[in-house]
Each structure stands twice: as C-alpha cells, then as structure tokens.
Enzyme design. Structure first.
Site, PDB file in Angstrom:
ATOM      1  N   ASN A 103      16.866   4.245   6.698  1.00 44.62           N
ATOM      2  CA  ASN A 103      16.159   4.705   5.140  1.00 44.62           C
ATOM      3  C   ASN A 103      17.006   5.618   4.165  1.00 44.62           C
ATOM      4  O   ASN A 103      17.691   6.452   4.845  1.00 44.62           O
ATOM      5  CB  ASN A 103      14.825   5.239   5.345  1.00 44.62           C
ATOM      6  CG  ASN A 103      13.660   4.056   5.866  1.00 44.62           C
ATOM      7  OD1 ASN A 103      14.173   2.821   5.666  1.00 44.62           O
ATOM      8  ND2 ASN A 103      12.789   4.432   6.358  1.00 44.62           N
ATOM      9  N   GLY A 106      14.717   7.339   8.192  1.00 43.70           N
ATOM     10  CA  GLY A 106      14.559   6.216   9.015  1.00 43.70           C
ATOM     11  C   GLY A 106      14.290   6.588  10.319  1.00 43.70           C
ATOM     12  O   GLY A 106      15.270   7.253  10.966  1.00 43.70           O
ATOM     13  N   ALA A 121      17.528   5.637  12.676  1.00 43.34           N
ATOM     14  CA  ALA A 121      18.754   6.369  12.322  1.00 43.34           C
ATOM     15  C   ALA A 121      18.450   7.877  12.671  1.00 43.34           C
ATOM     16  O   ALA A 121      19.442   8.587  13.002  1.00 43.34           O
ATOM     17  CB  ALA A 121      19.077   6.338  10.606  1.00 43.34           C
ATOM     18  N   ASN A 122      17.263   8.496  12.318  1.00 41.24           N
ATOM     19  CA  ASN A 122      16.964   9.936  12.658  1.00 41.24           C
ATOM     20  C   ASN A 122      17.080  10.156  14.219  1.00 41.24           C
ATOM     21  O   ASN A 122      17.699  11.033  14.655  1.00 41.24           O
ATOM     22  CB  ASN A 122      15.593  10.284  12.348  1.00 41.24           C
ATOM     23  CG  ASN A 122      15.211  10.452  10.884  1.00 41.24           C
ATOM     24  OD1 ASN A 122      16.321  10.284   9.943  1.00 41.24           O
ATOM     25  ND2 ASN A 122      14.179  10.300  10.382  1.00 41.24           N
ATOM     26  N   ASN A 146       2.562  10.096  19.517  1.00 38.70           N
ATOM     27  CA  ASN A 146       1.681  11.094  19.056  1.00 38.70           C
ATOM     28  C   ASN A 146       0.432  10.881  19.281  1.00 38.70           C
ATOM     29  O   ASN A 146       0.017  10.054  20.036  1.00 38.70           O
ATOM     30  CB  ASN A 146       2.263  11.584  17.639  1.00 38.70           C
ATOM     31  CG  ASN A 146       1.761  10.817  16.655  1.00 38.70           C
ATOM     32  OD1 ASN A 146       0.879   9.856  16.852  1.00 38.70           O
ATOM     33  ND2 ASN A 146       2.258  10.679  15.555  1.00 38.70           N
ATOM     34  N   THR A 160       3.282  13.734  22.237  1.00 41.80           N
ATOM     35  CA  THR A 160       3.566  14.872  21.586  1.00 41.80           C
ATOM     36  C   THR A 160       2.531  15.364  21.034  1.00 41.80           C
ATOM     37  O   THR A 160       1.631  14.635  20.347  1.00 41.80           O
ATOM     38  CB  THR A 160       4.688  14.838  20.529  1.00 41.80           C
ATOM     39  OG1 THR A 160       4.108  13.698  19.481  1.00 41.80           O
ATOM     40  CG2 THR A 160       6.129  14.210  20.979  1.00 41.80           C
ATOM     41  N   ASP A 194       9.045  21.948   7.484  1.00 41.05           N
ATOM     42  CA  ASP A 194       9.054  20.453   7.066  1.00 41.05           C
ATOM     43  C   ASP A 194       8.991  19.792   8.482  1.00 41.05           C
ATOM     44  O   ASP A 194      10.169  19.848   9.149  1.00 41.05           O
ATOM     45  CB  ASP A 194      10.309  20.034   6.294  1.00 41.05           C
ATOM     46  CG  ASP A 194      10.092  18.471   6.031  1.00 41.05           C
ATOM     47  OD1 ASP A 194       9.289  17.981   6.292  1.00 41.05           O
ATOM     48  OD2 ASP A 194      11.034  18.129   5.112  1.00 41.05           O
ATOM     49  N   GLY A 214       9.309  14.287  15.225  1.00 40.29           N
ATOM     50  CA  GLY A 214       9.080  13.515  16.411  1.00 40.29           C
ATOM     51  C   GLY A 214      10.213  12.475  16.730  1.00 40.29           C
ATOM     52  O   GLY A 214      10.476  12.256  17.817  1.00 40.29           O
ATOM     53  N   ASP A 215      10.901  12.147  15.670  1.00 38.44           N
ATOM     54  CA  ASP A 215      12.218  11.476  15.973  1.00 38.44           C
ATOM     55  C   ASP A 215      13.088  12.383  16.803  1.00 38.44           C
ATOM     56  O   ASP A 215      13.919  11.839  17.708  1.00 38.44           O
ATOM     57  CB  ASP A 215      13.024  11.174  14.668  1.00 38.44           C
ATOM     58  CG  ASP A 215      12.064  10.187  13.934  1.00 38.44           C
ATOM     59  OD1 ASP A 215      11.292   9.564  14.464  1.00 38.44           O
ATOM     60  OD2 ASP A 215      12.103  10.142  12.771  1.00 38.44           O
TER      61      ASP A 215
HETATM   62  O1  RIB Z   1       9.994   9.878  11.070  1.00 36.12           O
HETATM   63  C1  RIB Z   1      10.249  10.360   9.817  1.00 36.12           C
HETATM   64  C2  RIB Z   1      10.903   8.922   9.178  1.00 36.12           C
HETATM   65  O2  RIB Z   1       9.926   8.113   8.725  1.00 36.12           O
HETATM   66  C3  RIB Z   1      11.634   9.348   7.779  1.00 36.12           C
HETATM   67  O3  RIB Z   1      12.694   9.638   7.861  1.00 36.12           O
HETATM   68  C4  RIB Z   1      11.324   8.031   7.079  1.00 36.12           C
HETATM   69  O4  RIB Z   1      12.229   7.473   6.518  1.00 36.12           O
HETATM   70  C5  RIB Z   1      10.484   7.277   7.725  1.00 36.12           C
HETATM   71  O5  RIB Z   1      10.807   6.147   8.352  1.00 36.12           O
END
Ligand code: RIB
Length: 288
Positions: free
Chosen positions: A12, A40, A43-44, A181, A202, A229, A234-235
């Site tokens: 994203n 996203g 991607a994260n 979570n 988590t 922030d 979580g990612d």
């Molecule tokens: O987990 C965070 C992500 O959730 C954000 O980066 C956003 O793009 C959504 O996918």
C-alpha cells in the site's frame, strides 16, 4: 547469507494524518500533519524481515498508476526481491488512510486496489524459503496457495491473521505459526489452538506470549519505550518472529527479539520508516 523468507501480501501507500484526536463517526477533526509512506501489512513485514538480515522475496500486486513506485520505494531501496510483484493494468495501487492520535494510536481504512488481484498464480513464483509469511489483506485463495507451496517446499507456514475475517479451517490447519493481537484472538477463539502449531499473541503494552496446543510456552514483558506511532508495530513483530524462529531461536528468545523490534517501531512515525535494523534490536536487547 541470512534465512530466506517468502512474503505473499499487500503493498500500500499510507496517507497519514497525525497529531489530531481520532475522529468519531460523522466527526471532522482538524489540525493534523500529513505524511505519505510506503505501507501494507505484507510489504511492512517483508521490509521488517529484510532489515533484520533475512533474504526476502515479495509476491503481491500494485496498480499501473503513479502511486506504485512510491509504494515499492523502500522495499527496493533495502533489497527486498520485488521482481515478481505484478503491475495490474487498469487498477489503482492499494492505499491506506491512516489517522494517528497524539498518543500514537491509529485508525486505518484500506482501499485494496490491486491487492485484491493477488491470486494463486502469483504464488507460483515463490522460491524455496525457510518461512512463508502471509497476512489477510490479499484474497484467501492466494494465502491457501502459499500454504500449499510452503508444504511442498518444506517451509514453515506463518500467517498473521489480520485483519480478522472468516478463513477456511484448512488454512489454520496448514499453518505452523499463527500471529494475532488481542482483538484477533477473540475473533478466532479456540480454533487458533487446534492446529498443532504455534500461536503468538501480541498484547501491546503488556508484552507477548507464545502458545502450543493452547499451552503457554513463553511470555515476555513489553520493552518500555516512548510511543510515537503504533502503525506497523504488529507487522514488525511478525517479520522479526519469523526471522528468529527460522534462525533457530528458542521460543522465549524469539519472542524477546520480536518484542524488541516491535518496541523500536513504535518510537518513530510511519510504518516502514520506523522499522529497525538488526543492530538497533540487538542494542535494545543488550540494554534490557
Ligand atoms: O499494519 C499496518 C498497515 O496496515 C499499514 O501500513 C496499512 O497500509 C495497512 O495495511
């Protein structure tokens, strides 16, 4: 060479308004600052694992619009293999509209765009990996195909069950590691613990726990850090836990490593810009 992760998931562009209170339904709030970052969950998690030293292959889709390159920028910069990410003609790149409160809490609305086009075909390109890691921001058919590919190639199959939604029982059974979570844990209930695999839970400021067959096998306290922030924390946990388990860490060590990485991620704004590298995580662990 690091452990190898294959990620099938969302890509994203995050459009972030931060610093104003979160709006309630029908309310307009003003006074926020604007920023734009790649994001996203897929991607994260890919970038989190890459910054922690893994070789990472990403399968997913972007649109054929001007947002696509911005969404892929940090993956490319840090050396995630995006050679198989498809550009879908006539679709928009996924976008997340994110509000972040002064306390660091967030609200996220995702317009899936090209992420909704990720299919079992995209998973065919997945090379042999130590871990295949998925989330639920792409169609379940693609996640099921990823689980089959993981089984064929002997990879550990990890799924971050976010955002919570109904999934086929066979998908839970095909996983070796489920990551949730508290909200997701309540949504899936006992089904989480009937797979024979690991379940990581988590708990935000209360830390994290790891279960096998419903029995707690490890628990760690949260690291005390200033919260700026929470987006992407979580990612970060998912990517880091996958890396640590693939490297052979024991349950408590893996949980600590993932919690330290997630703690560092909340100290900076944005999802991807806040992801820590290996040295930063090891330094926090050494101080604890
Ligand atoms: O987990 C965070 C992500 O959730 C954000 O980066 C956003 O793009 C959504 O996918």
């Amino acid at each position: 060479m690091g452990v190898k992760l294959g990620i099938v998931g969302s890509i994203n562009l995050d459009l972030v308004a931060s610093g104003a209170p979160l709006p309630t339904a029908g309310e307009t709030v003003t006074g926020a600052r604007f920023a734009q970052h790649p994001g996203g969950k897929g991607a994260n998690q890919a970038l989190a694992a890459r910054r922690l030293g893994a070789d990472v292959f990403m399968a997913g889709c972007v649109g054929d619009d001007a947002l696509a390159e911005s969404a892929l920028a940090l993956l490319r910069q840090d050396g995630v293999d995006v050679s198989a990410v498809m550009s879908e003609i006539g679709t928009s790149t996924g976008v997340a509209l994110i509000s972040v409160s002064p306390e660091g809490e967030n609200q996220i609305t995702v317009a899936s765009g090209a992420n909704a086009r990720v299919s079992a075909t995209d998973v065919l390109n997945l090379p042999k990996c130590d871990v295949v890691l998925c989330q639920l921001e792409v169609p379940i058919a693609a996640v099921l195909a990823a689980a089959e590919r993981a089984a064929e190639t002997g990879a550990l199959m990890a799924i971050n069950l976010a955002p919570a939604q109904n999934v086929p029982t066979e998908l839970l059974r095909q996983s070796d590691l489920l990551i949730v979570n508290e909200v997701e844990a309540e949504f899936y209930g006992d089904a989480l613990h009937q797979t024979g695999g690991l379940v990581a839970l988590t708990l935000g400021g209360a830390g994290a726990a790891l279960y096998k067959m419903g029995k707690e096998i490890a628990r760690v306290q949260a690291f005390s850090v200033p919260v700026v922030d929470t987006t992407g924390a979580g990612d970060t946990f998912c990517g880091a836990l996958s890396v640590a388990l693939a490297e052979g860490a024991d349950p408590e060590g893996a949980l600590k490593f993932a919690s330290a990485a997630a703690a560092l991620a909340v100290t900076k704004p944005g999802a991807q810009p806040s992801l820590p590298n290996r040295e930063q995580v090891e330094a926090l662990l050494a101080r604890a």
